[in-house]
Design an enzyme around this catalytic site. Structure first.
Site, PDB file in Angstrom:
ATOM      1  CE1 TYR A 143      21.001  -9.355 -12.101  1.00 48.73           C
ATOM      2  CE2 TYR A 143      22.868  -7.857 -12.118  1.00 48.73           C
ATOM      3  CZ  TYR A 143      21.848  -8.504 -11.432  1.00 48.73           C
ATOM      4  OH  TYR A 143      21.702  -8.284 -10.076  1.00 48.73           O
ATOM      5  CG  ASP A 238      23.671 -16.592 -15.390  1.00 50.96           C
ATOM      6  OD1 ASP A 238      23.944 -15.465 -14.948  1.00 50.96           O
ATOM      7  OD2 ASP A 238      22.677 -17.247 -15.000  1.00 50.96           O
ATOM      8  CE  LYS A 271      16.011 -14.856 -12.705  1.00 51.77           C
ATOM      9  NZ  LYS A 271      15.398 -13.655 -12.117  1.00 51.77           N
TER      10      LYS A 271
END
Ligand code: KE4
Length: 434
Positions: A143, A238, A271
């Site tokens: 994702y 990612d 994050k």
């Protein structure tokens, strides 16, 4: 006694779709009532009823120091006093960019944004602009945020590009996106043979946290690197979840230990670098990054990009996790959790496999670690849901979905791990044999 979580959930559902601002929070996969967090401190949070939970989500990765770290709190309070947002450059953005680049040598430059989705979407546009190509490869189970071009599911076989996973994504938007099977080298080689010269990038979660915890095998990662180099496609890591979470040098430093000279072409972060505030980033070599506006033709912008309060939070977080001994201690805690859970499952004769790296872990109610999404989804979902709720009742909060990873913070103590393993032992005993 009134369950205030339920009361709040019913109230929320009247004014917010599903009662949540992000779908996974609604407990749809596991059933039951989401816990509304009243406050959090260290390794814990307290729900609307005042019940304490040991938190293994930590905001899905950001809270690596634990909640409310004093140095981070002080930095945020001080920054807030000086102003929330200016829409003008600040020194602190430069400091954060420098701190990120110091730990991710594959990048010469970085652009700060406000979410992982924004970072992934911008990296995609930049890679397409820099290569002049349109096609992209991603992997089933990975994702990369909810930008249209990345909301694509695997088609049948190789030829099928662009099967949207979401309503509202026109087929023409995803026609250039090819979804392959993670860790499948022959399929990867075939895709490059067919489309390599049209590929702008291959985007991958190096340790896939969105199918719980699945590592890209070293041979697979080596082939991704070789084929991208051979065909002139950009290898985009990612690391929104793995960045500054699995190692100080992120997942790319883990692969560089196995593959001499390994590095991706671009990296997406989020994050942890925001420490729980809205902050993410993407970066790469100077010659690619300079193609971003205002120095180049690829447009990208953001009102709150590099926000002065968020950058203070991120900087204070990175300062703490760069201290000597931080990663040895964190890795030891995470490993003791995984070892404890594995031993408890074995004792209860429950099929179980687990893995971890730094402050990130995953486990499966499967005898062996799955290597791709299809294998992950063979997990016994009803059994996982029983485990989830058994732990929740005992004050242990893991991800409310079997395809999500877990996170340990520096605030988790040996006593917290012992309490978690004890709770798991009790629940495993109720799950019965397969
Ligand atoms: P955000 O837009 O949610 O900040 O980041 C998107 C994203 C991009 N890349 C990776 C590897 C990610 O894990 C994420 C977001 N992760 C999910 C957890 N599976 C966030 C939780 C949520 O969606 O509420």
């Amino acid at each position: 006694m009134t369950d205030l979580n339920q009361t709040l959930f019913e109230r929320a559902a009247k004014v917010i779709p599903g009662g949540v601002n992000s779908p996974v929070r609604a407990f749809r996969a596991v059933g039951g009532t989401p816990r509304f967090v009243q406050r959090a401190q260290g390794a814990y949070f307290w729900d609307a009823n005042g019940k304490r939970y040991i938190d293994y989500i930590g905001s899905w990765g950001p809270m690596i120091l634990g909640h409310g770290h004093p140095a981070v709190l002080e930095a945020v309070q001080k920054a807030a006093v000086d102003g929330f947002s200016f829409g003008a450059p600040t020194e602190r953005e430069v400091e954060l960019a420098e701190a990120i680049l110091a730990q991710v040598p594959s990048m010469d430059m970085v652009r700060l944004v406000s979410s992982g989705t924004e970072a992934g979407m911008s990296a995609l546009r930049l890679a397409r602009g820099a290569t002049g190509r349109s096609k992209i490869i991603k992997f089933e189970g990975c994702y990369h945020g909810h930008a249209d071009a990345l909301l694509v599911k695997a088609g049948s076989g190789l030829a099928t590009f662009g099967n949207p996973t979401s309503a509202g994504v026109p087929p023409e938007v995803v026609q250039h996106t090819l979804v392959l099977e993670y860790n499948n080298i022959p399929q990867l080689e075939e895709a490059f043979a067919l489309h390599g010269k049209e590929l702008a990038l291959l985007m991958i979660e190096p340790i896939a946290g969105n199918m719980n915890f699945v590592r890209a095998s070293v041979p697979f990662m080596k082939r991704c690197r070789e084929l991208c180099t051979q065909y002139g496609a950009l290898l985009v890591f990612d690391e929104v979840m793995t960045g500054f979470r699995v190692a100080l040098g992120s997942a790319q430093s883990v692969y560089a230990k196995e593959i001499p000279g390994f590095k991706p072409d671009m990296t997406v972060l989020g994050k942890v670098i925001g420490g729980g505030m809205p902050l993410a980033a993407f970066g790469g070599p100077r010659e690619i990054m300079q193609q971003l506006a205002p120095t180049g033709p690829v447009y990208q912008a953001g009102t709150l990009s590099g926000n002065p309060v968020a950058t203070a939070c991120g900087l204070a977080t990175l300062k703490e996790l760069s201290k000597p001994g931080f990663w040895d201690a964190l890795s030891k805690t995470t490993q003791s959790l995984v070892d404890g859970l594995s031993a408890a499952a074995k004792k209860a004769d429950i099929p179980f496999s687990a893995d971890c790296q730094g402050g990130m872990f995953g486990f499966f109610l499967l005898p062996e670690l799955p290597q791709n999404y299809a294998k992950v989804m063979t997990s016994d979902s009803p059994r996982f849901n029983k485990l989830f709720h058994g732990l929740l009742d005992r004050g242990v909060y893991i991800a409310p979905a079997l395809y999500e990873a877990g996170f340990v913070s520096a605030a988790h103590s040996e006593a917290d791990i012992a309490e978690t393993v004890q709770a798991a032992s009790e629940v495993f005993a109720t799950l019965g044999k397969t």
